[in-house]
Design a protein around this motif. Structure first.
Motif, PDB file in Angstrom:
ATOM      1  N   TRP A 102     -17.340  38.535  31.299  1.00 47.44           N
ATOM      2  CA  TRP A 102     -17.688  37.487  30.333  1.00 47.44           C
ATOM      3  C   TRP A 102     -17.025  36.150  30.653  1.00 47.44           C
ATOM      4  O   TRP A 102     -17.100  35.205  29.869  1.00 47.44           O
ATOM      5  CB  TRP A 102     -17.308  37.936  28.918  1.00 47.44           C
ATOM      6  N   ALA A 103     -16.435  36.028  31.821  1.00 50.49           N
ATOM      7  CA  ALA A 103     -15.588  34.879  32.145  1.00 50.49           C
ATOM      8  C   ALA A 103     -16.333  33.563  32.213  1.00 50.49           C
ATOM      9  O   ALA A 103     -17.446  33.484  32.746  1.00 50.49           O
ATOM     10  CB  ALA A 103     -14.887  35.127  33.475  1.00 50.49           C
ATOM     11  N   GLY A 104     -15.675  32.545  31.686  1.00 42.19           N
ATOM     12  CA  GLY A 104     -16.033  31.166  31.934  1.00 42.19           C
ATOM     13  C   GLY A 104     -15.001  30.596  32.888  1.00 42.19           C
ATOM     14  O   GLY A 104     -15.152  30.639  34.092  1.00 42.19           O
ATOM     15  N   ARG A 105     -13.856  30.134  32.312  1.00 44.35           N
ATOM     16  CA  ARG A 105     -12.791  29.562  33.140  1.00 44.35           C
ATOM     17  C   ARG A 105     -11.443  29.613  32.418  1.00 44.35           C
ATOM     18  O   ARG A 105     -11.383  29.875  31.232  1.00 44.35           O
ATOM     19  CB  ARG A 105     -13.120  28.107  33.486  1.00 44.35           C
ATOM     20  N   GLN A 106     -10.393  29.403  33.173  1.00 50.40           N
ATOM     21  CA  GLN A 106      -9.021  29.226  32.701  1.00 50.40           C
ATOM     22  C   GLN A 106      -8.383  30.495  32.116  1.00 50.40           C
ATOM     23  O   GLN A 106      -8.439  30.751  30.924  1.00 50.40           O
ATOM     24  CB  GLN A 106      -8.936  28.086  31.677  1.00 50.40           C
ATOM     25  N   LEU A 107      -7.733  31.256  32.997  1.00 49.21           N
ATOM     26  CA  LEU A 107      -6.921  32.405  32.584  1.00 49.21           C
ATOM     27  C   LEU A 107      -5.537  31.889  32.203  1.00 49.21           C
ATOM     28  O   LEU A 107      -4.712  31.623  33.076  1.00 49.21           O
ATOM     29  CB  LEU A 107      -6.798  33.408  33.734  1.00 49.21           C
ATOM     30  N   TRP A 108      -5.285  31.770  30.918  1.00 53.46           N
ATOM     31  CA  TRP A 108      -3.991  31.248  30.474  1.00 53.46           C
ATOM     32  C   TRP A 108      -3.009  32.392  30.184  1.00 53.46           C
ATOM     33  O   TRP A 108      -3.224  33.528  30.586  1.00 53.46           O
ATOM     34  CB  TRP A 108      -4.205  30.322  29.285  1.00 53.46           C
ATOM     35  N   ALA A 109      -1.933  32.099  29.453  1.00 55.76           N
ATOM     36  CA  ALA A 109      -0.774  32.998  29.340  1.00 55.76           C
ATOM     37  C   ALA A 109      -1.128  34.389  28.805  1.00 55.76           C
ATOM     38  O   ALA A 109      -1.672  34.506  27.706  1.00 55.76           O
ATOM     39  CB  ALA A 109       0.268  32.350  28.435  1.00 55.76           C
ATOM     40  N   PRO A 110      -0.773  35.448  29.561  1.00 54.72           N
ATOM     41  CA  PRO A 110      -1.104  36.811  29.173  1.00 54.72           C
ATOM     42  C   PRO A 110       0.084  37.565  28.558  1.00 54.72           C
ATOM     43  O   PRO A 110       1.205  37.054  28.509  1.00 54.72           O
ATOM     44  CB  PRO A 110      -1.455  37.442  30.515  1.00 54.72           C
ATOM     45  N   ASP A 111      -0.169  38.780  28.120  1.00 58.80           N
ATOM     46  CA  ASP A 111       0.891  39.709  27.723  1.00 58.80           C
ATOM     47  C   ASP A 111       0.408  41.128  27.993  1.00 58.80           C
ATOM     48  O   ASP A 111      -0.795  41.360  28.206  1.00 58.80           O
ATOM     49  CB  ASP A 111       1.258  39.535  26.252  1.00 58.80           C
TER      50      ASP A 111
END
Length: 347
Positions: A102-111
């Motif tokens: 389902w990705a668009g853009r910008q993988l930001w902070a994960p956990d």
């Protein structure tokens, strides 16, 4: 937008002044790795080893703007070490944008959280409509690789998911949210308004969110709630109180019978904390954990290992650029009354 630009200008002026002073002083800690740029570290102890789940900064050439489009992360790289100060292992790419349906853009902070014999990686990502959602990916190993679910978590939105296992009940809670580029100001009563505006200085500040996770760890067990963060007099903060109000980067830990909710104030560059007797809050503001680092953003995690508590954070020591950061760690200490001693990242 006029208010936001004024706030940005105030923040940038503060950063310009800070950069000069910070560069003249010695950092209290050094980057954990220097071969890649890392930020927003979520640290956990799994199987006696510290695993760090950071954002992976890269120089994509995306122009800078108020919404953070220049933080154009493409994948996650997981780090680990046996102890603080020990050798750091880079486990390589654990999940890429190209592998998320389902990705668009910008993988930001994960956990990451562990349950059901599985490791669950929670990540914010813009969908194909450019709206931030929170996804989940799974692995049987803490270092991955992780396989993403076909869709984001139903009812999820905004950024910076942080998952906490309540030691009292063993229930898992997700705390999340971030204003400005994190889009939290566009959500009211869990309904999306693409024209949702930032609050005026005299208006109530946008609140972080909390929700209990289902036992499958892939869905919400209830509607998302606002998390109240109050001053010492029990009053909520206004947007103008930007040295204390929530901006982004929520984290929660449990110490001596209290829940500690910590977060970034964003444009004033502090890491601060509040405490409560309940994981749902309300939380009462207590003070500053970390004064501003070199760089615009500040984002952290807190974990116990080998009888000590550790603060993982980032600055821009290696690059001097706001979007190319490096993860660090330093000891976090408590006073006898449970308050946290304020840390200055530079000597």
């Amino acid at each position: 937008m006029q208010v936001q630009n004024k706030m940005i200008w105030t923040g940038l002026c503060a950063f310009a002044a800070l950069s000069g002073s910070a560069q003249e002083k010695k950092p209290i800690s050094q980057p954990l790795v220097s071969h890649i740029y890392t930020a927003d570290p979520s640290a956990h102890v799994f199987n006696g080893r510290i695993y760090i789940y950071p954002s992976h900064d890269t120089a994509t050439g995306t122009p800078e703007n108020d919404n953070g489009d220049h933080f154009n992360m493409m994948d996650y790289r997981i780090l680990s070490m046996n102890k603080v100060g020990g050798k750091v292992t880079d486990h390589g790419v654990a999940l890429s944008v190209k592998d998320i349906p389902w990705a668009g853009r910008q993988l930001w902070a994960p956990d990451v959280a562990f349950a059901n014999g599985t490791y669950y990686l929670y990540f914010p990502l813009k969908d194909k409509q450019d709206v931030f959602r929170i996804g989940v990916a799974t692995s049987k190993k803490p270092e991955g690789p992780f396989k993403a679910e076909a869709e984001p978590i139903k009812g999820s939105y905004s950024i910076d998911p942080s998952v906490f296992k309540d030691p009292k009940s063993s229930d898992h809670y997700m705390y999340f949210g971030g204003i400005w580029g994190g889009q939290l100001q566009r959500w009211n009563n869990n309904q999306y308004d693409p024209n949702g505006a930032l609050r005026q200085p005299n208006e109530p500040a946008v609140l972080p969110r909390v929700v209990k996770l289902s036992k499958d760890m892939k869905s919400f067990a209830e509607p998302v709630r606002e998390l109240q963060v109050l001053d010492q007099n029990g009053k909520p903060f206004t947007e103008g109180d930007n040295t204390r109000r929530f901006f982004e980067g929520p984290w929660i830990h449990y110490y001596n019978g209290k829940y500690y909710f910590s977060y970034s104030t964003g444009d004033t560059h502090n890491l601060v904390y509040a405490t409560s007797d309940n994981p749902y809050g309300p939380f009462t503001y207590q003070g500053v954990i970390l004064t501003p680092v070199q760089g615009w953003t500040t984002h952290h995690s807190i974990v116990e290992k080998d009888g000590k508590w550790w603060l993982f954070y980032h600055d821009v020591q290696l690059s001097g650029k706001t979007h190319l950061r490096n993860v660090k760690v330093t000891e976090l200490k408590y006073n006898a009354d449970g308050s946290i001693q304020t840390i200055n990242p530079y000597q």
